[in-house]
Enzyme design. Structure first.
Site, PDB file in Angstrom:
ATOM      1  N   ASP A  52      16.487  32.676   0.424  1.00  0.00           N
ATOM      2  CA  ASP A  52      17.298  33.203  -0.661  1.00  0.00           C
ATOM      3  C   ASP A  52      16.897  34.671  -0.838  1.00  0.00           C
ATOM      4  OD1 ASP A  52      18.954  33.347  -2.950  1.00  0.00           O
ATOM      5  OD2 ASP A  52      17.264  32.830  -4.246  1.00  0.00           O
TER       6      ASP A  52
ATOM      7  N   ASP B  35      17.382  37.002  -4.269  1.00  0.00           N
ATOM      8  CA  ASP B  35      16.812  37.292  -5.597  1.00  0.00           C
ATOM      9  C   ASP B  35      15.786  36.244  -5.986  1.00  0.00           C
ATOM     10  OD1 ASP B  35      18.697  39.564  -6.861  1.00  0.00           O
ATOM     11  OD2 ASP B  35      19.910  38.206  -5.660  1.00  0.00           O
TER      12      ASP B  35
ATOM     13  N   ASP C 102      14.220  30.004  -4.906  1.00  0.00           N
ATOM     14  CA  ASP C 102      13.549  29.956  -6.209  1.00  0.00           C
ATOM     15  C   ASP C 102      14.357  29.319  -7.329  1.00  0.00           C
ATOM     16  OD1 ASP C 102      15.374  32.301  -6.276  1.00  0.00           O
ATOM     17  OD2 ASP C 102      14.479  32.594  -8.260  1.00  0.00           O
TER      18      ASP C 102
END
Length: 265
Positions: free
Chosen positions: A26, A28, A210
């Protein structure tokens, strides 16, 4: 959930047994820290260097699977030889891949109408931001006063309720964001499956993320026999079996991949 750096010797041994590793991230909160405004999430130079070097190594296939738009993702990372999957994998480019989900394209006119209405509604709420990502929308409220967050949520719900009920759109949550997406059976997990199926040798998959939208990717990767890594403080509710505390630890893990896995080819 094992901290990946604490069990690195066993992870390294596992990776060294693989001829090919599909290494996906991922953006961000994983490669970069979470920031108040999406345009401020800049990729650190050392992370870009490590991604580029891993992508040039014959043992690795490297890619980014993000909720950001494809064009934004490519501009921010700027590393040739990577697979880029934007809008939660609804659009994928790189390594000979040219994919855009056809149902996402069909939903674009509806999203444009909703984007216009949401932008007007959020103008009255200081700190609220509507990000148009062409195939999806993101409503950011990280900079909104806590007393006004309910107004953001109410605006999104009221302006999309009929479309959600009619099966045209769906809402998903994340870290201080609300995602507005076409209601189609597609997510990061489906995108990872599609990417892996491009390779006849079915490479060993690793995915680091996250947020809640990464859970689909975690589940798919682990079902493949690969390794899912949750980035953030250890928490309940994730299916990932490994964990790193922060993007800085992701960068350190990239260094280990480069020096102790790629370097042993």
């Amino acid at each position: 959930m094992a901290h990946l750096l604490n069990v690195w010797p066993s992870v390294r041994s596992r990776l060294l047994r693989e001829d090919c590793i599909l290494l996906l991230f991922d953006y961000d909160g994983t490669l970069t820290p979470i920031v108040a405004r999406p345009e401020d999430a800049l990729l650190p130079d050392n992370v870009r260097f490590r991604l580029a070097n891993l992508a040039s190594h014959p043992r690795f296939i490297v890619g980014i699977v993000s909720g950001r738009s494809l064009s934004d993702l490519q501009d921010r990372v700027g590393v040739p030889g990577l697979i880029y999957a934007g809008n939660h994998g609804m659009e994928i480019r790189g390594m000979g891949v040219q994919f855009t989900h056809p149902e996402a394209i069909s939903a674009r006119p509806i999203l444009q109408q909703v984007c216009s209405a949401l932008t007007k509604a959020c103008e009255r709420i200081p700190g609220a931001l509507v990000e148009d990502k062409e195939l999806t929308l993101t409503v950011h409220y990280r900079s909104v006063n806590s007393d006004l967050v309910g107004e953001v949520e109410s605006a999104v719900t009221s302006l999309t309720s009929q479309l959600v009920a009619g099966g045209k759109l769906r809402l998903t949550g994340g870290k201080m964001v609300i995602e507005v997406r076409p209601d189609i059976p597609w997510d990061k997990g489906k995108a990872i499956e599609k990417i892996r199926e491009l390779y006849d040798n079915r490479p060993f998959a690793v995915y680091m993320g996250d947020d809640r939208t990464d859970e689909d990717g975690f589940a798919v990767v682990q079902a493949m026999g690969g390794m899912a890594v949750f980035v953030g403080e250890s928490r309940q509710g994730t299916v990932a079996m490994h964990q790193l505390d922060s993007p800085s630890e992701v960068s350190e893990t990239l260094r280990l991949f480069l020096e102790e896995v790629a370097g042993n080819n």
